[in-house]
Write a protein that holds these residues in place. Structure first.
Motif, PDB file in Angstrom:
ATOM      1  N   ALA A   1       0.828  -1.212   0.000  1.00 56.70           N
ATOM      2  CA  ALA A   1       0.000   0.000   0.000  1.00 56.70           C
ATOM      3  C   ALA A   1       0.859   1.259   0.000  1.00 56.70           C
ATOM      4  O   ALA A   1       0.405   2.330  -0.420  1.00 56.70           O
ATOM      5  CB  ALA A   1      -0.921   0.001   1.219  1.00 56.70           C
ATOM      6  N   MET A   2       2.106   1.146   0.449  1.00 54.91           N
ATOM      7  CA  MET A   2       2.992   2.300   0.476  1.00 54.91           C
ATOM      8  C   MET A   2       3.423   2.732  -0.928  1.00 54.91           C
ATOM      9  O   MET A   2       3.736   3.906  -1.139  1.00 54.91           O
ATOM     10  CB  MET A   2       4.239   2.001   1.318  1.00 54.91           C
ATOM     11  N   ILE A   3       3.431   1.801  -1.891  1.00 52.97           N
ATOM     12  CA  ILE A   3       3.923   2.114  -3.235  1.00 52.97           C
ATOM     13  C   ILE A   3       3.026   3.128  -3.940  1.00 52.97           C
ATOM     14  O   ILE A   3       3.499   4.184  -4.372  1.00 52.97           O
ATOM     15  CB  ILE A   3       4.089   0.822  -4.054  1.00 52.97           C
ATOM     16  N   PRO A   4       1.701   2.864  -4.086  1.00 50.68           N
ATOM     17  CA  PRO A   4       0.854   3.894  -4.713  1.00 50.68           C
ATOM     18  C   PRO A   4       0.781   5.180  -3.893  1.00 50.68           C
ATOM     19  O   PRO A   4       0.679   6.279  -4.450  1.00 50.68           O
ATOM     20  CB  PRO A   4      -0.521   3.219  -4.826  1.00 50.68           C
ATOM     21  N   THR A   5       0.853   5.035  -2.559  1.00 56.26           N
ATOM     22  CA  THR A   5       0.850   6.233  -1.709  1.00 56.26           C
ATOM     23  C   THR A   5       2.055   7.109  -2.013  1.00 56.26           C
ATOM     24  O   THR A   5       1.952   8.342  -2.094  1.00 56.26           O
ATOM     25  CB  THR A   5       0.862   5.828  -0.225  1.00 56.26           C
ATOM     26  N   LEU A   6       3.198   6.476  -2.208  1.00 50.41           N
ATOM     27  CA  LEU A   6       4.423   7.221  -2.493  1.00 50.41           C
ATOM     28  C   LEU A   6       4.343   7.917  -3.851  1.00 50.41           C
ATOM     29  O   LEU A   6       4.831   9.042  -4.005  1.00 50.41           O
ATOM     30  CB  LEU A   6       5.620   6.274  -2.454  1.00 50.41           C
ATOM     31  N   PHE A   7       3.700   7.279  -4.817  1.00 47.26           N
ATOM     32  CA  PHE A   7       3.530   7.919  -6.131  1.00 47.26           C
ATOM     33  C   PHE A   7       2.615   9.148  -6.018  1.00 47.26           C
ATOM     34  O   PHE A   7       2.886  10.185  -6.638  1.00 47.26           O
ATOM     35  CB  PHE A   7       2.950   6.920  -7.135  1.00 47.26           C
TER      36      PHE A   7
ATOM     37  N   LEU B   1      11.763  16.813   0.157  1.00 45.35           N
ATOM     38  CA  LEU B   1      10.376  16.642   0.592  1.00 45.35           C
ATOM     39  C   LEU B   1       9.928  15.195   0.423  1.00 45.35           C
ATOM     40  O   LEU B   1       9.211  14.642   1.271  1.00 45.35           O
ATOM     41  CB  LEU B   1       9.461  17.578  -0.189  1.00 45.35           C
ATOM     42  N   LEU B   2      10.354  14.568  -0.668  1.00 45.61           N
ATOM     43  CA  LEU B   2      10.008  13.164  -0.889  1.00 45.61           C
ATOM     44  C   LEU B   2      10.703  12.268   0.127  1.00 45.61           C
ATOM     45  O   LEU B   2      10.132  11.274   0.591  1.00 45.61           O
ATOM     46  CB  LEU B   2      10.385  12.756  -2.315  1.00 45.61           C
ATOM     47  N   PHE B   3      11.921  12.620   0.485  1.00 45.85           N
ATOM     48  CA  PHE B   3      12.657  11.858   1.491  1.00 45.85           C
ATOM     49  C   PHE B   3      11.937  11.926   2.844  1.00 45.85           C
ATOM     50  O   PHE B   3      11.815  10.915   3.544  1.00 45.85           O
ATOM     51  CB  PHE B   3      14.073  12.414   1.608  1.00 45.85           C
ATOM     52  N   VAL B   4      11.441  13.101   3.210  1.00 44.45           N
ATOM     53  CA  VAL B   4      10.686  13.244   4.458  1.00 44.45           C
ATOM     54  C   VAL B   4       9.406  12.410   4.394  1.00 44.45           C
ATOM     55  O   VAL B   4       8.994  11.793   5.386  1.00 44.45           O
ATOM     56  CB  VAL B   4      10.368  14.724   4.733  1.00 44.45           C
ATOM     57  N   ALA B   5       8.776  12.364   3.210  1.00 42.56           N
ATOM     58  CA  ALA B   5       7.567  11.556   3.042  1.00 42.56           C
ATOM     59  C   ALA B   5       7.869  10.077   3.232  1.00 42.56           C
ATOM     60  O   ALA B   5       7.079   9.339   3.844  1.00 42.56           O
ATOM     61  CB  ALA B   5       6.961  11.805   1.665  1.00 42.56           C
TER      62      ALA B   5
ATOM     63  N   GLY C   1       7.704   5.492   9.351  1.00 38.54           N
ATOM     64  CA  GLY C   1       7.269   5.664  10.731  1.00 38.54           C
ATOM     65  C   GLY C   1       5.849   5.170  10.950  1.00 38.54           C
ATOM     66  O   GLY C   1       5.539   4.547  11.977  1.00 38.54           O
ATOM     67  N   MET C   2       4.965   5.415   9.989  1.00 42.55           N
ATOM     68  CA  MET C   2       3.585   4.931  10.094  1.00 42.55           C
ATOM     69  C   MET C   2       3.533   3.411  10.020  1.00 42.55           C
ATOM     70  O   MET C   2       2.717   2.782  10.693  1.00 42.55           O
ATOM     71  CB  MET C   2       2.741   5.554   8.978  1.00 42.55           C
ATOM     72  N   LEU C   3       4.425   2.802   9.203  1.00 47.08           N
ATOM     73  CA  LEU C   3       4.490   1.346   9.141  1.00 47.08           C
ATOM     74  C   LEU C   3       4.923   0.779  10.487  1.00 47.08           C
ATOM     75  O   LEU C   3       4.334  -0.196  10.978  1.00 47.08           O
ATOM     76  CB  LEU C   3       5.468   0.923   8.041  1.00 47.08           C
ATOM     77  N   VAL C   4       5.937   1.394  11.093  1.00 47.68           N
ATOM     78  CA  VAL C   4       6.398   0.932  12.406  1.00 47.68           C
ATOM     79  C   VAL C   4       5.286   1.066  13.443  1.00 47.68           C
ATOM     80  O   VAL C   4       5.051   0.150  14.241  1.00 47.68           O
ATOM     81  CB  VAL C   4       7.644   1.727  12.840  1.00 47.68           C
ATOM     82  N   SER C   5       4.584   2.198  13.438  1.00 51.38           N
ATOM     83  CA  SER C   5       3.505   2.394  14.410  1.00 51.38           C
ATOM     84  C   SER C   5       2.371   1.398  14.192  1.00 51.38           C
ATOM     85  O   SER C   5       1.808   0.878  15.159  1.00 51.38           O
ATOM     86  CB  SER C   5       2.979   3.830  14.330  1.00 51.38           C
ATOM     87  N   ASP C   6       2.043   1.099  12.931  1.00 55.95           N
ATOM     88  CA  ASP C   6       0.990   0.118  12.641  1.00 55.95           C
ATOM     89  C   ASP C   6       1.385  -1.275  13.124  1.00 55.95           C
ATOM     90  O   ASP C   6       0.551  -2.023  13.653  1.00 55.95           O
ATOM     91  CB  ASP C   6       0.690   0.084  11.144  1.00 55.95           C
ATOM     92  N   LEU C   7       2.654  -1.636  12.929  1.00 55.00           N
ATOM     93  CA  LEU C   7       3.118  -2.951  13.378  1.00 55.00           C
ATOM     94  C   LEU C   7       3.096  -3.038  14.905  1.00 55.00           C
ATOM     95  O   LEU C   7       2.692  -4.066  15.462  1.00 55.00           O
ATOM     96  CB  LEU C   7       4.529  -3.221  12.847  1.00 55.00           C
TER      97      LEU C   7
END
Length: 341
Positions: free
Chosen positions: A11-17, A308-312, A318-324
Protein backbone atom coordinates in the motif's frame (compact mmCIF):
# COMPACT_ATOMS: atom_id res chain seq x y z
CA UNK A 1 1.23 -10.98 10.61
CA UNK A 2 3.41 -11.52 7.51
CA UNK A 3 0.39 -10.94 5.27
CA UNK A 4 -0.41 -7.78 7.22
CA UNK A 5 3.15 -6.50 6.74
CA UNK A 6 3.08 -7.36 3.02
CA UNK A 7 -0.23 -5.49 2.54
CA UNK A 8 1.08 -2.45 4.35
CA UNK A 9 4.29 -2.35 2.28
CA UNK A 10 2.39 -2.79 -0.99
CA UNK A 11 0.00 0.00 0.00
CA UNK A 12 2.99 2.30 0.48
CA UNK A 13 3.92 2.11 -3.23
CA UNK A 14 0.85 3.89 -4.71
CA UNK A 15 0.85 6.23 -1.71
CA UNK A 16 4.42 7.22 -2.49
CA UNK A 17 3.53 7.92 -6.13
CA UNK A 18 0.65 10.17 -5.05
CA UNK A 19 2.94 11.99 -2.62
CA UNK A 20 5.61 12.41 -5.31
CA UNK A 21 3.05 13.98 -7.66
CA UNK A 22 1.76 16.36 -4.97
CA UNK A 23 5.34 17.26 -4.04
CA UNK A 24 6.25 18.01 -7.66
CA UNK A 25 3.02 19.97 -8.13
CA UNK A 26 3.66 22.12 -5.04
CA UNK A 27 7.26 22.99 -5.91
CA UNK A 28 6.12 23.90 -9.44
CA UNK A 29 3.38 26.26 -8.20
CA UNK A 30 5.56 29.40 -7.99
CA UNK A 31 6.03 31.08 -11.36
CA UNK A 32 9.30 30.22 -13.10
CA UNK A 33 12.17 28.09 -11.82
CA UNK A 34 15.83 28.49 -10.89
CA UNK A 35 16.99 28.60 -14.54
CA UNK A 36 14.24 31.03 -15.59
CA UNK A 37 15.07 33.36 -12.72
CA UNK A 38 18.77 33.29 -13.64
CA UNK A 39 17.98 33.94 -17.32
CA UNK A 40 15.79 36.92 -16.40
CA UNK A 41 18.53 38.32 -14.16
CA UNK A 42 21.21 37.90 -16.86
CA UNK A 43 19.06 39.43 -19.60
CA UNK A 44 18.59 42.49 -17.47
CA UNK A 45 22.39 42.87 -17.34
CA UNK A 46 22.94 42.05 -21.03
CA UNK A 47 25.09 38.90 -20.55
CA UNK A 48 23.86 36.96 -23.58
CA UNK A 49 26.63 34.31 -23.52
CA UNK A 50 25.58 33.06 -20.08
CA UNK A 51 21.95 33.09 -21.17
CA UNK A 52 22.75 30.64 -23.97
CA UNK A 53 24.34 28.27 -21.46
CA UNK A 54 21.29 28.42 -19.21
CA UNK A 55 18.98 27.79 -22.18
CA UNK A 56 21.05 24.68 -22.88
CA UNK A 57 20.56 23.55 -19.28
CA UNK A 58 16.79 24.01 -19.62
CA UNK A 59 16.75 21.49 -22.46
CA UNK A 60 19.33 19.25 -20.81
CA UNK A 61 17.10 18.81 -17.75
CA UNK A 62 13.76 18.84 -19.65
CA UNK A 63 12.60 22.09 -18.04
CA UNK A 64 11.21 23.20 -21.40
CA UNK A 65 8.68 20.34 -21.51
CA UNK A 66 5.06 20.25 -20.23
CA UNK A 67 4.34 19.74 -16.53
CA UNK A 68 3.19 16.11 -16.63
CA UNK A 69 6.08 15.10 -18.87
CA UNK A 70 8.57 16.76 -16.50
CA UNK A 71 7.03 14.91 -13.58
CA UNK A 72 7.20 11.52 -15.30
CA UNK A 73 10.81 12.17 -16.34
CA UNK A 74 11.68 13.17 -12.76
CA UNK A 75 10.16 9.95 -11.40
CA UNK A 76 11.82 7.89 -14.15
CA UNK A 77 8.81 6.38 -15.96
CA UNK A 78 9.16 8.56 -19.09
CA UNK A 79 12.25 8.94 -21.30
CA UNK A 80 14.01 12.28 -20.92
CA UNK A 81 17.04 13.75 -22.70
CA UNK A 82 19.10 10.83 -21.33
CA UNK A 83 16.45 8.10 -21.56
CA UNK A 84 14.87 6.63 -18.45
CA UNK A 85 16.94 8.36 -15.79
CA UNK A 86 14.90 9.46 -12.75
CA UNK A 87 14.26 8.65 -9.13
CA UNK A 88 13.41 5.02 -9.83
CA UNK A 89 16.75 4.57 -11.58
CA UNK A 90 18.61 6.16 -8.66
CA UNK A 91 19.13 9.62 -10.21
CA UNK A 92 18.02 12.15 -7.60
CA UNK A 93 18.36 15.10 -9.96
CA UNK A 94 20.68 18.09 -10.31
CA UNK A 95 21.02 21.00 -7.88
CA UNK A 96 21.32 24.22 -9.89
CA UNK A 97 22.13 26.27 -6.81
CA UNK A 98 25.09 24.07 -5.78
CA UNK A 99 25.92 23.08 -9.38
CA UNK A 100 26.27 19.39 -8.60
CA UNK A 101 24.09 16.28 -8.29
CA UNK A 102 21.49 16.25 -5.52
CA UNK A 103 23.08 13.07 -4.16
CA UNK A 104 26.33 14.97 -3.55
CA UNK A 105 24.49 17.83 -1.83
CA UNK A 106 22.32 15.81 0.56
CA UNK A 107 24.38 12.60 0.75
CA UNK A 108 26.36 13.57 3.87
CA UNK A 109 23.30 15.08 5.60
CA UNK A 110 20.78 12.25 5.15
CA UNK A 111 22.34 9.78 7.65
CA UNK A 112 22.74 12.56 10.23
CA UNK A 113 19.13 13.66 9.69
CA UNK A 114 17.86 10.11 10.21
CA UNK A 115 20.07 9.69 13.28
CA UNK A 116 18.90 12.97 14.82
CA UNK A 117 15.23 12.15 14.17
CA UNK A 118 15.63 8.66 15.64
CA UNK A 119 17.37 10.03 18.74
CA UNK A 120 14.71 12.71 19.17
CA UNK A 121 11.79 10.29 18.87
CA UNK A 122 13.53 7.91 21.29
CA UNK A 123 13.99 10.81 23.72
CA UNK A 124 10.34 11.85 23.40
CA UNK A 125 9.01 8.39 24.23
CA UNK A 126 11.55 7.49 26.94
CA UNK A 127 10.85 10.73 28.82
CA UNK A 128 7.11 11.10 28.24
CA UNK A 129 6.14 7.47 28.98
CA UNK A 130 7.00 7.31 32.71
CA UNK A 131 6.00 10.93 33.34
CA UNK A 132 2.62 10.46 31.65
CA UNK A 133 1.91 7.33 33.73
CA UNK A 134 3.00 9.07 36.94
CA UNK A 135 0.79 12.11 36.26
CA UNK A 136 -2.24 9.96 35.48
CA UNK A 137 -1.90 7.63 38.48
CA UNK A 138 -1.20 10.53 40.87
CA UNK A 139 -3.69 13.05 39.56
CA UNK A 140 -3.60 16.48 41.24
CA UNK A 141 -0.50 15.62 43.26
CA UNK A 142 2.43 18.02 43.57
CA UNK A 143 4.33 15.91 41.05
CA UNK A 144 1.41 16.08 38.60
CA UNK A 145 1.23 19.87 38.96
CA UNK A 146 5.00 20.14 38.51
CA UNK A 147 5.06 18.03 35.34
CA UNK A 148 2.03 19.89 34.02
CA UNK A 149 3.85 23.20 34.50
CA UNK A 150 6.93 21.74 32.84
CA UNK A 151 4.77 20.54 29.93
CA UNK A 152 3.24 23.97 29.39
CA UNK A 153 6.73 25.46 29.53
CA UNK A 154 7.93 23.02 26.88
CA UNK A 155 5.00 23.85 24.62
CA UNK A 156 5.31 27.61 25.08
CA UNK A 157 9.06 28.12 24.61
CA UNK A 158 10.13 28.10 20.93
CA UNK A 159 12.72 25.43 20.12
CA UNK A 160 15.18 27.87 18.62
CA UNK A 161 15.04 30.07 21.75
CA UNK A 162 15.74 27.05 23.95
CA UNK A 163 18.66 26.22 21.64
CA UNK A 164 20.10 29.71 22.06
CA UNK A 165 19.74 29.47 25.84
CA UNK A 166 21.55 26.12 25.98
CA UNK A 167 24.28 27.42 23.67
CA UNK A 168 24.88 30.31 26.07
CA UNK A 169 24.74 28.20 29.24
CA UNK A 170 27.09 25.49 27.96
CA UNK A 171 29.54 28.11 26.79
CA UNK A 172 29.28 30.19 29.98
CA UNK A 173 29.35 27.38 32.53
CA UNK A 174 31.48 24.72 30.85
CA UNK A 175 33.30 26.62 28.13
CA UNK A 176 31.94 24.20 25.53
CA UNK A 177 30.62 24.89 22.06
CA UNK A 178 27.66 22.57 21.43
CA UNK A 179 26.90 23.72 17.91
CA UNK A 180 27.01 21.21 15.06
CA UNK A 181 26.75 17.43 15.26
CA UNK A 182 30.47 16.70 15.55
CA UNK A 183 33.76 18.31 16.48
CA UNK A 184 35.26 20.50 13.71
CA UNK A 185 38.18 18.13 13.12
CA UNK A 186 35.81 15.31 12.07
CA UNK A 187 33.91 17.32 9.43
CA UNK A 188 34.37 15.80 5.92
CA UNK A 189 36.42 12.99 7.46
CA UNK A 190 35.65 9.27 6.98
CA UNK A 191 33.66 7.49 9.66
CA UNK A 192 35.63 6.26 12.66
CA UNK A 193 35.01 5.26 16.26
CA UNK A 194 36.11 8.67 17.59
CA UNK A 195 33.90 10.45 15.05
CA UNK A 196 30.94 8.35 16.19
CA UNK A 197 31.61 9.26 19.83
CA UNK A 198 31.81 12.93 18.87
CA UNK A 199 28.44 12.72 17.10
CA UNK A 200 26.82 10.99 20.09
CA UNK A 201 28.14 13.69 22.43
CA UNK A 202 26.89 16.48 20.16
CA UNK A 203 23.46 14.81 19.78
CA UNK A 204 22.47 15.56 23.38
CA UNK A 205 21.65 19.26 23.04
CA UNK A 206 19.79 19.20 19.67
CA UNK A 207 17.84 16.13 20.79
CA UNK A 208 16.64 17.93 23.91
CA UNK A 209 15.93 21.16 22.02
CA UNK A 210 13.97 19.56 19.17
CA UNK A 211 12.23 16.97 21.35
CA UNK A 212 11.05 19.24 24.16
CA UNK A 213 7.76 20.35 22.59
CA UNK A 214 6.97 16.83 21.34
CA UNK A 215 7.70 15.40 24.80
CA UNK A 216 5.41 17.91 26.49
CA UNK A 217 2.58 17.13 24.05
CA UNK A 218 3.06 13.36 24.49
CA UNK A 219 2.93 13.65 28.29
CA UNK A 220 -0.38 15.49 28.12
CA UNK A 221 -1.80 13.01 25.60
CA UNK A 222 -0.80 9.89 27.54
CA UNK A 223 -2.04 11.38 30.80
CA UNK A 224 -5.44 12.21 29.29
CA UNK A 225 -5.80 8.80 27.61
CA UNK A 226 -4.84 6.89 30.74
CA UNK A 227 -7.11 8.95 32.99
CA UNK A 228 -9.99 8.22 30.64
CA UNK A 229 -9.31 4.48 30.85
CA UNK A 230 -8.83 4.47 34.64
CA UNK A 231 -12.32 5.92 35.14
CA UNK A 232 -14.07 3.23 33.09
CA UNK A 233 -16.31 0.57 34.62
CA UNK A 234 -14.04 -2.42 33.97
CA UNK A 235 -11.29 -0.84 36.08
CA UNK A 236 -13.71 -0.33 38.97
CA UNK A 237 -14.82 -3.96 38.63
CA UNK A 238 -11.22 -5.23 38.60
CA UNK A 239 -10.40 -3.17 41.68
CA UNK A 240 -13.49 -4.54 43.45
CA UNK A 241 -12.32 -8.10 42.68
CA UNK A 242 -9.08 -7.44 44.51
CA UNK A 243 -6.61 -6.91 41.68
CA UNK A 244 -3.48 -5.06 42.76
CA UNK A 245 -3.13 -1.52 41.48
CA UNK A 246 -0.01 -2.40 39.48
CA UNK A 247 -1.61 -5.40 37.77
CA UNK A 248 -4.82 -3.47 37.24
CA UNK A 249 -2.89 -0.67 35.54
CA UNK A 250 -0.77 -2.81 33.21
CA UNK A 251 -3.34 -5.43 32.22
CA UNK A 252 -5.80 -3.26 30.27
CA UNK A 253 -5.87 0.53 30.93
CA UNK A 254 -2.23 1.15 30.00
CA UNK A 255 -2.43 -0.98 26.85
CA UNK A 256 -5.56 0.81 25.70
CA UNK A 257 -4.10 4.24 26.48
CA UNK A 258 -0.96 3.43 24.48
CA UNK A 259 -2.83 3.03 21.16
CA UNK A 260 -2.95 6.74 20.20
CA UNK A 261 0.40 7.23 21.94
CA UNK A 262 2.11 4.75 19.58
CA UNK A 263 0.07 5.82 16.55
CA UNK A 264 1.79 9.23 16.71
CA UNK A 265 5.21 7.82 15.73
CA UNK A 266 4.58 8.46 12.04
CA UNK A 267 3.24 11.96 12.70
CA UNK A 268 6.29 12.91 14.74
CA UNK A 269 8.79 12.52 11.88
CA UNK A 270 7.60 15.32 9.56
CA UNK A 271 7.03 17.62 12.52
CA UNK A 272 10.58 16.95 13.72
CA UNK A 273 12.08 17.77 10.31
CA UNK A 274 9.95 20.87 9.69
CA UNK A 275 10.25 22.08 13.26
CA UNK A 276 14.02 21.67 13.32
CA UNK A 277 14.82 23.91 10.33
CA UNK A 278 15.36 27.06 12.41
CA UNK A 279 16.98 25.02 15.19
CA UNK A 280 19.39 23.51 12.65
CA UNK A 281 20.34 26.99 11.48
CA UNK A 282 20.80 28.26 15.07
CA UNK A 283 22.80 25.22 16.22
CA UNK A 284 24.64 24.83 12.89
CA UNK A 285 23.37 21.28 12.40
CA UNK A 286 24.37 19.56 9.12
CA UNK A 287 20.87 18.20 8.42
CA UNK A 288 18.57 18.52 5.41
CA UNK A 289 16.55 21.29 7.08
CA UNK A 290 18.78 24.26 6.16
CA UNK A 291 19.39 22.76 2.69
CA UNK A 292 15.62 22.50 2.13
CA UNK A 293 15.11 26.09 3.25
CA UNK A 294 17.79 27.32 0.83
CA UNK A 295 16.41 25.19 -2.02
CA UNK A 296 12.87 26.51 -1.55
CA UNK A 297 14.07 30.10 -1.46
CA UNK A 298 16.05 29.72 -4.70
CA UNK A 299 13.42 27.48 -6.40
CA UNK A 300 15.95 24.69 -6.84
CA UNK A 301 13.14 22.28 -7.70
CA UNK A 302 15.00 18.98 -7.98
CA UNK A 303 16.79 19.47 -4.66
CA UNK A 304 13.73 20.63 -2.74
CA UNK A 305 11.54 17.99 -4.37
CA UNK A 306 13.86 15.15 -3.36
CA UNK A 307 14.16 16.36 0.25
CA UNK A 308 10.38 16.64 0.59
CA UNK A 309 10.01 13.16 -0.89
CA UNK A 310 12.66 11.86 1.49
CA UNK A 311 10.69 13.24 4.46
CA UNK A 312 7.57 11.56 3.04
CA UNK A 313 9.41 8.21 2.88
CA UNK A 314 10.49 8.64 6.52
CA UNK A 315 6.87 9.40 7.45
CA UNK A 316 5.56 6.32 5.66
CA UNK A 317 8.21 4.19 7.35
CA UNK A 318 7.27 5.66 10.73
CA UNK A 319 3.58 4.93 10.09
CA UNK A 320 4.49 1.35 9.14
CA UNK A 321 6.40 0.93 12.41
CA UNK A 322 3.50 2.39 14.41
CA UNK A 323 0.99 0.12 12.64
CA UNK A 324 3.12 -2.95 13.38
CA UNK A 325 3.48 -1.96 17.04
CA UNK A 326 -0.27 -1.37 17.27
CA UNK A 327 -0.93 -4.77 15.71
CA UNK A 328 1.25 -6.39 18.38
CA UNK A 329 -0.23 -4.30 21.19
CA UNK A 330 -3.90 -4.63 20.23
CA UNK A 331 -5.05 -7.96 18.66
CA UNK A 332 -8.28 -6.30 17.46
CA UNK A 333 -6.24 -4.37 14.87
CA UNK A 334 -4.76 -7.58 13.44
CA UNK A 335 -8.12 -9.30 13.38
CA UNK A 336 -9.67 -6.26 11.71
CA UNK A 337 -7.03 -6.39 8.94
CA UNK A 338 -7.63 -10.12 8.36
CA UNK A 339 -11.37 -9.73 8.29
CA UNK A 340 -11.17 -7.01 5.69
CA UNK A 341 -9.02 -9.22 3.45
Amino acid sequence: MLQYIARRILAMIPTLFVISFLTFFIIELPAGDYISNQIAALKSTGESSSVAKLEFLRKEFALDRPFFERYLIWVGVWPGPHGFDGLIQGNWGWSFEFDKPVSDVVGPTLPLTVLLNFATILFVYIVSFPIGIYSATRQYSWGDYGFTLLGYFGLAVPNFLLGLILLYLFNRWFGLSVGGLMAPEYIDQPWSFNKGLSILAHLIVPTIVIGTSGTAAMIRRLRANLLDELHKQYVTTGRAKGLSERKLLTKYPLRMALNPFIADIGNLIPSMVSGSVIVSVVLNLPTVGPVLLSALQSQDQFLSGFILLFVAVLTLFGMLVSDLLLAVLDPRIRLGGRASS
